[in-house]
Write a protein that holds these residues in place. Structure first.
Motif, PDB file in Angstrom:
ATOM      1  N   LEU A  88       0.836  -1.205   0.000  1.00 15.00           N
ATOM      2  CA  LEU A  88       0.000   0.000   0.000  1.00 15.00           C
ATOM      3  C   LEU A  88       0.870   1.254   0.000  1.00 15.00           C
ATOM      4  CD1 LEU A  88      -2.657   1.604   0.338  1.00 15.00           C
ATOM      5  CD2 LEU A  88      -2.450   1.255   2.803  1.00 15.00           C
ATOM      6  N   PHE A  89       1.903   1.242   0.844  1.00 14.37           N
ATOM      7  CA  PHE A  89       2.778   2.413   0.953  1.00 14.37           C
ATOM      8  C   PHE A  89       3.445   2.721  -0.393  1.00 14.37           C
ATOM      9  CE2 PHE A  89       6.409   4.962   2.155  1.00 14.37           C
ATOM     10  CZ  PHE A  89       5.946   5.735   3.210  1.00 14.37           C
ATOM     11  N   CYS A  90       3.901   1.670  -1.083  1.00 16.17           N
ATOM     12  CA  CYS A  90       4.563   1.843  -2.381  1.00 16.17           C
ATOM     13  C   CYS A  90       3.613   2.472  -3.399  1.00 16.17           C
ATOM     14  CB  CYS A  90       5.069   0.511  -2.918  1.00 16.17           C
ATOM     15  SG  CYS A  90       6.505  -0.097  -2.025  1.00 16.17           S
ATOM     16  N   GLU A  91       2.357   2.032  -3.349  1.00 15.26           N
ATOM     17  CA  GLU A  91       1.357   2.573  -4.264  1.00 15.26           C
ATOM     18  C   GLU A  91       1.168   4.080  -4.029  1.00 15.26           C
ATOM     19  OE1 GLU A  91      -2.108  -0.167  -4.359  1.00 15.26           O
ATOM     20  OE2 GLU A  91      -3.246   1.699  -4.674  1.00 15.26           O
ATOM     21  N   LEU A  92       1.088   4.444  -2.751  1.00 16.08           N
ATOM     22  CA  LEU A  92       0.908   5.858  -2.411  1.00 16.08           C
ATOM     23  C   LEU A  92       2.162   6.667  -2.752  1.00 16.08           C
ATOM     24  CD1 LEU A  92      -0.896   5.508   1.056  1.00 16.08           C
ATOM     25  CD2 LEU A  92      -1.938   5.852  -1.195  1.00 16.08           C
ATOM     26  N   ALA A  93       3.326   6.051  -2.575  1.00 13.02           N
ATOM     27  CA  ALA A  93       4.589   6.740  -2.870  1.00 13.02           C
ATOM     28  C   ALA A  93       4.674   7.069  -4.363  1.00 13.02           C
ATOM     29  CB  ALA A  93       5.775   5.876  -2.447  1.00 13.02           C
ATOM     30  N   GLU A  94       4.171   6.152  -5.174  1.00 11.94           N
ATOM     31  CA  GLU A  94       4.184   6.384  -6.611  1.00 11.94           C
ATOM     32  C   GLU A  94       3.253   7.557  -6.938  1.00 11.94           C
ATOM     33  OE1 GLU A  94       3.755   2.735  -8.816  1.00 11.94           O
ATOM     34  OE2 GLU A  94       3.608   3.895 -10.690  1.00 11.94           O
ATOM     35  N   ARG A  95       2.092   7.550  -6.285  1.00 16.17           N
ATOM     36  CA  ARG A  95       1.135   8.638  -6.496  1.00 16.17           C
ATOM     37  C   ARG A  95       1.690   9.983  -6.035  1.00 16.17           C
ATOM     38  NH1 ARG A  95      -4.605   8.176  -3.816  1.00 16.17           N
ATOM     39  NH2 ARG A  95      -4.297   5.935  -3.818  1.00 16.17           N
ATOM     40  N   ALA A  96       2.524   9.949  -4.996  1.00 15.59           N
ATOM     41  CA  ALA A  96       3.108  11.185  -4.463  1.00 15.59           C
ATOM     42  C   ALA A  96       4.226  11.728  -5.349  1.00 15.59           C
ATOM     43  CB  ALA A  96       3.626  10.944  -3.052  1.00 15.59           C
ATOM     44  N   GLY A  97       4.683  10.925  -6.311  1.00 12.85           N
ATOM     45  CA  GLY A  97       5.670  11.430  -7.266  1.00 12.85           C
ATOM     46  C   GLY A  97       7.070  10.845  -7.180  1.00 12.85           C
ATOM     47  N   PHE A  98       7.290   9.855  -6.317  1.00 11.69           N
ATOM     48  CA  PHE A  98       8.625   9.254  -6.242  1.00 11.69           C
ATOM     49  C   PHE A  98       8.886   8.428  -7.495  1.00 11.69           C
ATOM     50  CE2 PHE A  98       7.806  10.242  -1.838  1.00 11.69           C
ATOM     51  CZ  PHE A  98       9.014  10.823  -1.489  1.00 11.69           C
ATOM     52  N   THR A  99      10.115   8.495  -7.984  1.00  7.39           N
ATOM     53  CA  THR A  99      10.435   7.780  -9.230  1.00  7.39           C
ATOM     54  C   THR A  99      11.295   6.555  -8.962  1.00  7.39           C
ATOM     55  OG1 THR A  99      12.323   9.228  -9.597  1.00  7.39           O
ATOM     56  CG2 THR A  99      10.243   9.856 -10.640  1.00  7.39           C
ATOM     57  N   ILE A 101      11.333   3.550  -5.944  1.00  9.48           N
ATOM     58  CA  ILE A 101      10.707   3.049  -4.716  1.00  9.48           C
ATOM     59  C   ILE A 101      11.152   1.612  -4.518  1.00  9.48           C
ATOM     60  CG2 ILE A 101       8.496   2.580  -3.559  1.00  9.48           C
ATOM     61  CD1 ILE A 101       7.273   4.610  -5.721  1.00  9.48           C
ATOM     62  N   LEU A 102      11.963   1.383  -3.480  1.00  5.03           N
ATOM     63  CA  LEU A 102      12.480   0.033  -3.254  1.00  5.03           C
ATOM     64  C   LEU A 102      12.068  -0.483  -1.879  1.00  5.03           C
ATOM     65  CD1 LEU A 102      16.184   0.588  -4.461  1.00  5.03           C
ATOM     66  CD2 LEU A 102      14.310  -0.382  -5.799  1.00  5.03           C
ATOM     67  N   PRO A 103      11.097  -1.403  -1.830  1.00  2.67           N
ATOM     68  CA  PRO A 103      10.706  -1.962  -0.540  1.00  2.67           C
ATOM     69  C   PRO A 103      11.713  -3.022  -0.079  1.00  2.67           C
ATOM     70  CG  PRO A 103       9.291  -2.824  -2.297  1.00  2.67           C
ATOM     71  CD  PRO A 103      10.304  -1.925  -2.952  1.00  2.67           C
ATOM     72  N   TYR A 104      12.096  -2.976   1.186  1.00  2.00           N
ATOM     73  CA  TYR A 104      13.075  -3.924   1.727  1.00  2.00           C
ATOM     74  C   TYR A 104      12.419  -5.019   2.565  1.00  2.00           C
ATOM     75  CZ  TYR A 104      17.145  -1.520  -0.101  1.00  2.00           C
ATOM     76  OH  TYR A 104      18.087  -0.997  -0.949  1.00  2.00           O
ATOM     77  N   GLY A 105      11.129  -5.255   2.313  1.00  2.23           N
ATOM     78  CA  GLY A 105      10.431  -6.383   2.922  1.00  2.23           C
ATOM     79  C   GLY A 105      10.571  -6.478   4.417  1.00  2.23           C
ATOM     80  N   LYS A 106      11.091  -7.620   4.879  1.00  2.00           N
ATOM     81  CA  LYS A 106      11.159  -7.896   6.321  1.00  2.00           C
ATOM     82  C   LYS A 106      12.141  -7.014   7.075  1.00  2.00           C
ATOM     83  CE  LYS A 106       9.072 -12.372   6.208  1.00  2.00           C
ATOM     84  NZ  LYS A 106       9.201 -13.665   5.576  1.00  2.00           N
ATOM     85  N   ARG A 107      12.950  -6.233   6.340  1.00  2.00           N
ATOM     86  CA  ARG A 107      13.815  -5.282   7.047  1.00  2.00           C
ATOM     87  C   ARG A 107      13.005  -4.038   7.444  1.00  2.00           C
ATOM     88  NH1 ARG A 107      18.952  -4.638   3.389  1.00  2.00           N
ATOM     89  NH2 ARG A 107      19.656  -3.306   5.092  1.00  2.00           N
ATOM     90  N   ASN A 108      11.710  -4.038   7.052  1.00  2.00           N
ATOM     91  CA  ASN A 108      10.777  -3.002   7.491  1.00  2.00           C
ATOM     92  C   ASN A 108      11.150  -1.563   7.123  1.00  2.00           C
ATOM     93  OD1 ASN A 108       9.010  -4.926   8.678  1.00  2.00           O
ATOM     94  ND2 ASN A 108      10.354  -5.005  10.460  1.00  2.00           N
ATOM     95  N   PHE A 109      11.732  -1.400   5.957  1.00  2.00           N
ATOM     96  CA  PHE A 109      11.908  -0.025   5.483  1.00  2.00           C
ATOM     97  C   PHE A 109      11.786   0.030   3.970  1.00  2.00           C
ATOM     98  CE2 PHE A 109      16.144   0.586   3.511  1.00  2.00           C
ATOM     99  CZ  PHE A 109      16.823  -0.575   3.900  1.00  2.00           C
ATOM    100  N   ILE A 110      11.572   1.250   3.474  1.00  2.00           N
ATOM    101  CA  ILE A 110      11.439   1.481   2.034  1.00  2.00           C
ATOM    102  C   ILE A 110      12.361   2.627   1.634  1.00  2.00           C
ATOM    103  CG2 ILE A 110       9.867   2.238   0.181  1.00  2.00           C
ATOM    104  CD1 ILE A 110       7.610   0.792   1.570  1.00  2.00           C
ATOM    105  N   HIS A 111      13.082   2.428   0.542  1.00  2.00           N
ATOM    106  CA  HIS A 111      13.946   3.473  -0.013  1.00  2.00           C
ATOM    107  C   HIS A 111      13.122   4.267  -1.017  1.00  2.00           C
ATOM    108  CE1 HIS A 111      17.679   4.994  -2.085  1.00  2.00           C
ATOM    109  NE2 HIS A 111      16.945   4.832  -3.172  1.00  2.00           N
TER     110      HIS A 111
END
Ligand SMILES: [Zn+2]
Ligand SMILES: [Zn+2]
Length: 122
Positions: A88-99, A101-111
Motif C-alpha cells: 500500500l505504501f509503495c502505491e501511495l509513494a508512486e502517487r506522491a511522485g517518487f520515481t 521506490i524500493l521496498p526492503y520487505g522484512k527489514r521493514n523499510f522502504i527506499h
C-alpha cells in the motif's frame, strides 16, 4: 529558544534535521524530495519516520551504499514501513511522485528517491 543546527521546519511534517547525515550533521536536500514526502504523508495519514536522508560519501561507504547512491545527492530517504503495509505504501509513494521506490520487505523499510532525469541510478 536555543538554536539547534539544521533545525528548520520545511513543511508541516518534516524538519531539515531529519535529513542530515547521521555521522557529521552535513545535509544536502533536493527540494522535490521533501515536497513528495509531504504529499505522501497526507496520503498515508500516519507519521513517516526517516532512518536515512542525506549521507556524506564517507558515511555512505560505511553503510555499504552504492557509490552513486541518491542519498549522497540528497535525493533519497529511507523510511520505516512494516513489511505488511509496504504494498500500500509503495502505491501511495508512486502517487506522491517518487520515481524510485524500493521496498526492503522484512527489514521493514522502504527506499524512496527522485531520480536525476539525466542519470539513472538507485
Ligand atoms: Zn556524514
Ligand atoms: Zn536508501
Amino acid at each position: 529558544m536555543k538554536p539547534i543546527i539544521n533545525s528548520l521546519q520545511l513543511t508541516p511534517h518534516f524538519n531539515l534535521r531529519e535529513f542530515q547525515c547521521s555521522c557529521c550533521q552535513q545535509v544536502k536536500l533536493w527540494p522535490p524530495l521533501v515536497e513528495c514526502l509531504e504529499k505522501l504523508r497526507s496520503l498515508w495519514k500516519e507519521p513517516i519516520v526517516l532512518t536515512s536522508g542525506y549521507r556524506c560519501p564517507n558515511h555512505n561507504k560505511r553503510v555499504g551504499g552504492v557509490a552513486n547512491s541518491l542519498h549522497v545527492e540528497g535525493r533519497a530517504a529511507d523510511v520505516v514501513v512494516m513489511h505488511r503495509y509496504q504494498p500500500l505504501f509503495c502505491e501511495l509513494a508512486e502517487r506522491a511522485g517518487f520515481t524510485s521506490i524500493l521496498p526492503y520487505g522484512k527489514r521493514n523499510f522502504i527506499h524512496l528517491a527522485i531520480k536525476n532525469s539525466r542519470r539513472h541510478n538507485e
